[in-house]
Design an enzyme around this catalytic site. Structure first.
Site, PDB file in Angstrom:
ATOM      1  N   GLU A 153       0.935  31.812  34.278  1.00 28.97           N
ATOM      2  CA  GLU A 153       0.760  30.690  35.217  1.00 28.97           C
ATOM      3  C   GLU A 153       1.671  29.517  34.889  1.00 28.97           C
ATOM      4  O   GLU A 153       1.777  28.582  35.677  1.00 28.97           O
ATOM      5  CB  GLU A 153      -0.692  30.150  35.218  1.00 28.97           C
ATOM      6  CG  GLU A 153      -1.749  31.130  35.603  1.00 28.97           C
ATOM      7  CD  GLU A 153      -3.152  30.501  35.572  1.00 28.97           C
ATOM      8  OE1 GLU A 153      -3.288  29.314  35.221  1.00 28.97           O
ATOM      9  OE2 GLU A 153      -4.108  31.216  35.919  1.00 28.97           O
ATOM     10  N   GLU A 170       3.991  31.537  37.104  1.00 28.18           N
ATOM     11  CA  GLU A 170       3.930  32.707  37.995  1.00 28.18           C
ATOM     12  C   GLU A 170       2.506  33.225  38.098  1.00 28.18           C
ATOM     13  O   GLU A 170       1.682  32.967  37.238  1.00 28.18           O
ATOM     14  CB  GLU A 170       4.856  33.829  37.536  1.00 28.18           C
ATOM     15  CG  GLU A 170       4.819  34.155  36.058  1.00 28.18           C
ATOM     16  CD  GLU A 170       3.517  34.625  35.509  1.00 28.18           C
ATOM     17  OE1 GLU A 170       2.854  35.470  36.185  1.00 28.18           O
ATOM     18  OE2 GLU A 170       3.130  34.168  34.406  1.00 28.18           O
TER      19      GLU A 170
END
Lengths: 339, 339
Positions: B305, B162
């Site tokens: 991430e 994300e």
């Protein structure tokens, strides 16, 4: 280590597109590697896992769940590529070297083995000195020489591996001497002895400590009395690598016992060591704390062979890839903090 | 999961040339994967890290150390391969997919991006519902659909990623609702706010909880009020993968907030999840404990991430290689325990 190298490496890490420090121990590994190698462009190409194999007279006391023959059988398994360390080394792109430094077996006719046998196993440390001082020194020298040979051949990192049925007993005895803890605090179940076997193992170590009265100020003598030729080889490996500014990834319980010996001989070696993992073997944490090492992984591993160290190679490689391959804020056109 | 699959996998692991259980959590991962896939021969080939990116109206409250533009700038960095997750995904052989599910930026002209934009960011959860219920449902559906598409294309494992400046605020708010802990217990410093920023962040979450009075028995409504389109997408990813019997490796704080939503909607999804790591973000452990998940790694990572999840893929792969490639005692001619 010269802190200037670490600081310069960290300065680059801080310019990469991430909050500063947000890759935690991967950044620590990269900065450490740069400081060990003293080279901001240092890469990690040639990785070697060195497995020292030896037998132990103390198995006569019933301290292991497996028969002594398993040592040589596992050496054969390493050479054929079927052991856990072979799988892990392939995964991380490391070469496996298998060193017979003291197995109670004649390996004539085996190919692929590095033959540096000091003796056909150690003697029973519960009854006599496991090794002579000359044997202990010879084992350390084998480790130093093999480290030097590997480094001359371009090894960027060395990982410690070992095989030796019964070797958690000498390792725990060494741990007791060098940490000052009672035997029961640093002794685990090894390959899996039952309750009676565990009590026997602690009692054997207590008996050996009472018999030999080892003096921690003379680490070679401690190694000789409580012994383990593979532990001597690993001690030399650590000393030889540190002297040549090459990083060493420590595996678990046995390797950390060797690190205790090496650090008593030369305290500066600790700078060149990372503990790849915390072994599930009871007592490992006490040894790590004594060396001031914080393990990278905690995966309940207790196989040895270098399996945890191989996983540590992977993390070191990831840290260096972060260091070399990530874009900086400027390169990627990403805004900085509080901008 | 059907325990028979796990037992059959463990039976093979117990025949390999190592003391039983001595490869700890690597064995756990292998047996889990076999049980999820219901296939004793299951391999791990296609690995996908799905990064859902979205913006957050709550940044107006000053809860992040970085400007909102960093969200779209980092999306561009992902597409160019320069971010931390790109480096780690390359290392583990995983494909990176970047999904615009709610970034406040018009990506027309960008190639390589999966465009499933539900809205140009969420609204400010401190003042109003972050998302409408329809938007929250749409985000979940995007995740479900993309999971299904990947699985249809052969994905063996999905890892959560994300990007969204400000997203630790909605994630902490969701954590507070679903764990029942006060905001201060589940809120960390995200990308690195200072003391004043941290107090503001906790106060913002407390204000939002007082304003919305979210009811944990209606998880979609909680997601809508406290929001985060990428959190909705990740919720759907988890639901879609579990429904199709594919394992999911959870990254850190944000992913675990999504897992809390998913597990409230369908408690059985937890069987299909492994927590790849414990984030350095304060409060993550509380969320993991609430889900009954024990993290594999603890490397002080707090980048997000999907970086931690990518490292988890590596461990899963190692576990499966152990399972498939190691020799058995019989194959290697090694004596067994107490023989």
């Amino acid at each position: 280590l010269n802190p200037a190298w670490r600081a310069q490496a960290q300065a680059r890490l801080d310019r990469l597109t991430k909050p500063q420090g947000s890759l935690g121990r991967l950044e620590e590994l990269a900065a450490w590697y740069v400081a060990v190698r003293e080279d901001l462009k240092s890469s990690l190409k040639k990785k070697v896992v060195m497995i020292f194999a030896a037998d132990h007279g103390v198995v006569a006391e019933g301290v292991s769940a497996y028969p002594q023959d398993v040592t040589f059988q596992m050496v054969a398994n390493f050479l054929q590529g079927g052991a856990g360390i072979n799988v892990l080394a392939r995964h991380v792109g490391a070469e496996v070297q298998v060193v017979d430094i003291g197995v109670k077996y004649d390996f004539s006719g085996f190919s692929g083995l590095i033959s540096r046998k000091v003796a056909f196993g150690s003697r029973n440390l519960a009854q006599e000195a496991a090794l002579s001082r000359a044997e202990a020194e010879a084992a350390i020298n084998v480790g130093i020489e093999l480290a030097q040979e590997n480094i001359a051949a371009g090894a960027d990192v060395l990982a410690t591996g070992e095989m030796g049925i019964g070797n958690t007993t000498p390792a725990a005895a060494l741990a007791a001497v060098f940490t000052g803890e009672p035997a029961a605090t640093v002794t685990g179940r090894g390959t899996g002895v039952d309750d009676a076997g565990y009590r026997r193992k602690v009692e054997v170590i207590e008996r050996a400590l009472a018999l030999h009265q080892p003096d921690p100020r003379d680490p070679v003598e401690v190694l000789a009395k409580l012994g383990g030729l593979e532990i001597g080889g690993l001690t030399g490996l650590i000393l030889g690598a540190a002297a040549a500014r090459r990083p060493v990834l420590l595996d678990g319980f046995i390797a950390t016992a060797a690190a205790l010996v090496a650090a008593r001989l030369c305290p500066a070696v600790s700078d060149y060591l990372k503990a790849a993992h915390r072994s599930a073997e009871f007592g490992h944490q006490v040894m790590l704390a004594s060396l001031g090492l914080r393990p990278l992984l905690d995966l309940d591993l207790r196989l040895g062979e270098g399996t945890g160290a191989a996983l540590g190679i992977n993390l070191l490689e990831v840290g260096l890839k972060i260091y070399h391959e990530m874009a900086t804020f400027a390169e990627a056109g990403v805004s900085g903090k509080d901008s």
